[in-house]
Design a protein around this motif. Sequence first.
Motif, mmCIF file in Angstrom:
data_model
loop_
_atom_site.group_PDB
_atom_site.id
_atom_site.type_symbol
_atom_site.label_atom_id
_atom_site.label_comp_id
_atom_site.label_asym_id
_atom_site.label_seq_id
_atom_site.Cartn_x
_atom_site.Cartn_y
_atom_site.Cartn_z
ATOM 1 N N ALA A 36 -16.000 43.993 -26.435
ATOM 2 C CA ALA A 36 -17.268 43.274 -26.252
ATOM 3 C C ALA A 36 -17.636 43.091 -24.782
ATOM 4 O O ALA A 36 -18.806 42.959 -24.446
ATOM 5 C CB ALA A 36 -17.226 41.920 -26.965
ATOM 6 N N VAL A 37 -16.634 43.072 -23.905
ATOM 7 C CA VAL A 37 -16.893 42.956 -22.465
ATOM 8 C C VAL A 37 -15.998 43.965 -21.733
ATOM 9 O O VAL A 37 -14.991 44.398 -22.280
ATOM 10 C CB VAL A 37 -16.619 41.519 -21.935
ATOM 11 C CG1 VAL A 37 -17.577 40.522 -22.568
ATOM 12 C CG2 VAL A 37 -15.184 41.098 -22.152
ATOM 13 N N PRO A 38 -16.352 44.330 -20.499
ATOM 14 C CA PRO A 38 -15.534 45.322 -19.778
ATOM 15 C C PRO A 38 -14.106 44.812 -19.549
ATOM 16 O O PRO A 38 -13.918 43.733 -18.991
ATOM 17 C CB PRO A 38 -16.267 45.495 -18.439
ATOM 18 C CG PRO A 38 -17.615 44.892 -18.619
ATOM 19 C CD PRO A 38 -17.507 43.877 -19.706
ATOM 20 N N SER A 39 -13.142 45.607 -19.981
ATOM 21 C CA SER A 39 -11.744 45.141 -19.923
ATOM 22 C C SER A 39 -11.214 45.067 -18.499
ATOM 23 O O SER A 39 -10.193 44.438 -18.255
ATOM 24 C CB SER A 39 -10.857 46.048 -20.772
ATOM 25 O OG SER A 39 -10.920 47.360 -20.263
ATOM 26 N N ASP A 40 -11.911 45.688 -17.558
ATOM 27 C CA ASP A 40 -11.433 45.650 -16.171
ATOM 28 C C ASP A 40 -12.104 44.552 -15.346
ATOM 29 O O ASP A 40 -11.859 44.442 -14.150
ATOM 30 C CB ASP A 40 -11.647 47.021 -15.501
ATOM 31 C CG ASP A 40 -13.114 47.452 -15.498
ATOM 32 O OD1 ASP A 40 -13.960 46.766 -16.135
ATOM 33 O OD2 ASP A 40 -13.423 48.474 -14.869
ATOM 34 N N HIS A 41 -12.931 43.741 -15.993
ATOM 35 C CA HIS A 41 -13.575 42.652 -15.248
ATOM 36 C C HIS A 41 -12.536 41.599 -14.904
ATOM 37 O O HIS A 41 -11.718 41.232 -15.756
ATOM 38 C CB HIS A 41 -14.706 42.022 -16.075
ATOM 39 C CG HIS A 41 -15.571 41.096 -15.286
ATOM 40 N ND1 HIS A 41 -15.145 39.839 -14.911
ATOM 41 C CD2 HIS A 41 -16.812 41.246 -14.777
ATOM 42 C CE1 HIS A 41 -16.099 39.258 -14.209
ATOM 43 N NE2 HIS A 41 -17.132 40.096 -14.114
ATOM 44 N N PRO A 42 -12.535 41.084 -13.657
ATOM 45 C CA PRO A 42 -11.496 40.128 -13.256
ATOM 46 C C PRO A 42 -11.508 38.808 -14.035
ATOM 47 O O PRO A 42 -10.523 38.089 -14.003
ATOM 48 C CB PRO A 42 -11.775 39.886 -11.767
ATOM 49 C CG PRO A 42 -13.153 40.398 -11.520
ATOM 50 C CD PRO A 42 -13.432 41.446 -12.550
ATOM 51 N N TYR A 43 -12.601 38.505 -14.740
ATOM 52 C CA TYR A 43 -12.648 37.254 -15.516
ATOM 53 C C TYR A 43 -12.275 37.473 -16.976
ATOM 54 O O TYR A 43 -12.259 36.538 -17.760
ATOM 55 C CB TYR A 43 -14.038 36.608 -15.450
ATOM 56 C CG TYR A 43 -14.420 36.031 -14.100
ATOM 57 C CD1 TYR A 43 -13.577 36.123 -12.998
ATOM 58 C CD2 TYR A 43 -15.632 35.396 -13.932
ATOM 59 C CE1 TYR A 43 -13.940 35.592 -11.769
ATOM 60 C CE2 TYR A 43 -16.003 34.852 -12.697
ATOM 61 C CZ TYR A 43 -15.159 34.956 -11.630
ATOM 62 O OH TYR A 43 -15.511 34.427 -10.419
ATOM 63 N N PHE A 44 -12.015 38.736 -17.374
ATOM 64 C CA PHE A 44 -11.666 39.016 -18.772
ATOM 65 C C PHE A 44 -10.167 38.826 -18.978
ATOM 66 O O PHE A 44 -9.354 39.411 -18.270
ATOM 67 C CB PHE A 44 -12.064 40.445 -19.161
ATOM 68 C CG PHE A 44 -11.623 40.812 -20.556
ATOM 69 C CD1 PHE A 44 -12.069 40.089 -21.653
ATOM 70 C CD2 PHE A 44 -10.751 41.866 -20.771
ATOM 71 C CE1 PHE A 44 -11.658 40.410 -22.941
ATOM 72 C CE2 PHE A 44 -10.344 42.204 -22.053
ATOM 73 C CZ PHE A 44 -10.797 41.477 -23.136
ATOM 74 N N LEU A 45 -9.828 37.987 -19.956
ATOM 75 C CA LEU A 45 -8.419 37.629 -20.151
ATOM 76 C C LEU A 45 -7.856 38.060 -21.504
ATOM 77 O O LEU A 45 -6.809 37.585 -21.912
ATOM 78 C CB LEU A 45 -8.252 36.103 -19.975
ATOM 79 C CG LEU A 45 -8.667 35.555 -18.606
ATOM 80 C CD1 LEU A 45 -8.516 34.045 -18.575
ATOM 81 C CD2 LEU A 45 -7.858 36.196 -17.472
ATOM 82 N N GLY A 46 -8.539 38.963 -22.202
ATOM 83 C CA GLY A 46 -8.003 39.467 -23.454
ATOM 84 C C GLY A 46 -8.622 38.812 -24.674
ATOM 85 O O GLY A 46 -9.624 38.112 -24.581
ATOM 86 N N HIS A 47 -7.990 39.052 -25.840
ATOM 87 C CA HIS A 47 -8.571 38.563 -27.089
ATOM 88 C C HIS A 47 -7.737 37.458 -27.709
ATOM 89 O O HIS A 47 -6.571 37.259 -27.359
ATOM 90 C CB HIS A 47 -8.767 39.716 -28.077
ATOM 91 C CG HIS A 47 -7.477 40.309 -28.548
ATOM 92 N ND1 HIS A 47 -6.814 39.829 -29.648
ATOM 93 C CD2 HIS A 47 -6.724 41.323 -28.067
ATOM 94 C CE1 HIS A 47 -5.698 40.525 -29.827
ATOM 95 N NE2 HIS A 47 -5.628 41.435 -28.874
ATOM 96 N N LEU A 48 -8.360 36.744 -28.635
ATOM 97 C CA LEU A 48 -7.682 35.691 -29.389
ATOM 98 C C LEU A 48 -7.215 36.255 -30.728
ATOM 99 O O LEU A 48 -7.405 37.424 -31.024
ATOM 100 C CB LEU A 48 -8.624 34.510 -29.630
ATOM 101 C CG LEU A 48 -9.130 33.789 -28.382
ATOM 102 C CD1 LEU A 48 -10.022 32.626 -28.793
ATOM 103 C CD2 LEU A 48 -7.977 33.283 -27.534
ATOM 104 N N GLY A 49 -6.611 35.390 -31.523
ATOM 105 C CA GLY A 49 -6.175 35.811 -32.853
ATOM 106 C C GLY A 49 -4.720 36.246 -32.859
ATOM 107 O O GLY A 49 -3.981 36.022 -31.900
ATOM 108 N N ARG A 50 -4.338 36.899 -33.943
ATOM 109 C CA ARG A 50 -2.968 37.375 -34.103
ATOM 110 C C ARG A 50 -2.623 38.310 -32.946
ATOM 111 O O ARG A 50 -3.412 39.181 -32.596
ATOM 112 C CB ARG A 50 -2.894 38.137 -35.430
ATOM 113 C CG ARG A 50 -1.506 38.366 -35.959
ATOM 114 C CD ARG A 50 -1.581 38.915 -37.368
ATOM 115 N NE ARG A 50 -2.279 40.197 -37.398
ATOM 116 C CZ ARG A 50 -1.729 41.374 -37.111
ATOM 117 N NH1 ARG A 50 -0.464 41.442 -36.758
ATOM 118 N NH2 ARG A 50 -2.432 42.479 -37.173
#
Length: 166
Positions: free
Chosen positions: A47-61
Motif C-alpha cells: 500500500a505504501v513504498p517499502s523503501d520509505h524511511p517512515y514505513f515500518l512494515g505490516h500488522l497482523g500475524r
Amino acid sequence: HGAMLSARRPVILAGGGIEWSMASEEVTWLADLLGAAMVTSYGRADAVPSDHPYFLGHLGRLGSPEGIEAIRRADVILAAGTRLSQSTTFYDNRFIPADARIVQIEIDPEEIGRNYPVEVGIEGDARAVLEDLLERARDAEPRPNQEWVSDIHDWSARRQERLESE
C-alpha cells in the motif's frame, strides 16, 4: 483533521483502500508532512513504498516488530482505507492502544467505527479524502514531533538491518 495535527505520536495505518484508490503517494506525503509512522494492514504491505524511511512494515500475524512497537505507542491513528479487521488487529488492544484516538477513512459507512470506537469517521474514497486532508495540513503548517520522527528513523533502521540479516 485536527486530531492528526495535534498528534504527538501519529501513525498512519494504510489498508486495501489505499491500493484500490491508488493513494500511496498521498499517504506518504501526509506522513512526511506530519512526521507520522506508516504501517500497513495484514497482507497490504504494497500500500505504501517499502523503501520509505517512515514505513515500518505490516500488522497482523507475523507482523513487523517495529511497526507493532510504533502503533502501540501511537496517540492518534489514521486508519486509511482499512476496516481494522481481525487479521490486522485481532479485534483487541494488543496493537491498537485503548487510549489512541482513531480517525478512520472508509468507503463503506457500515465499517466506520464497527471494530473500534473512532474519534472521527470519514466516509469516502481514500484518495479523495487524503487529498483534502493534505491540503488542510499544508495550510496548517504542522510541526512534526522531532523526538517521534527520530524514533521512527530508529525503528526503520532496525527493520532494514533485520530484513538484511534474514
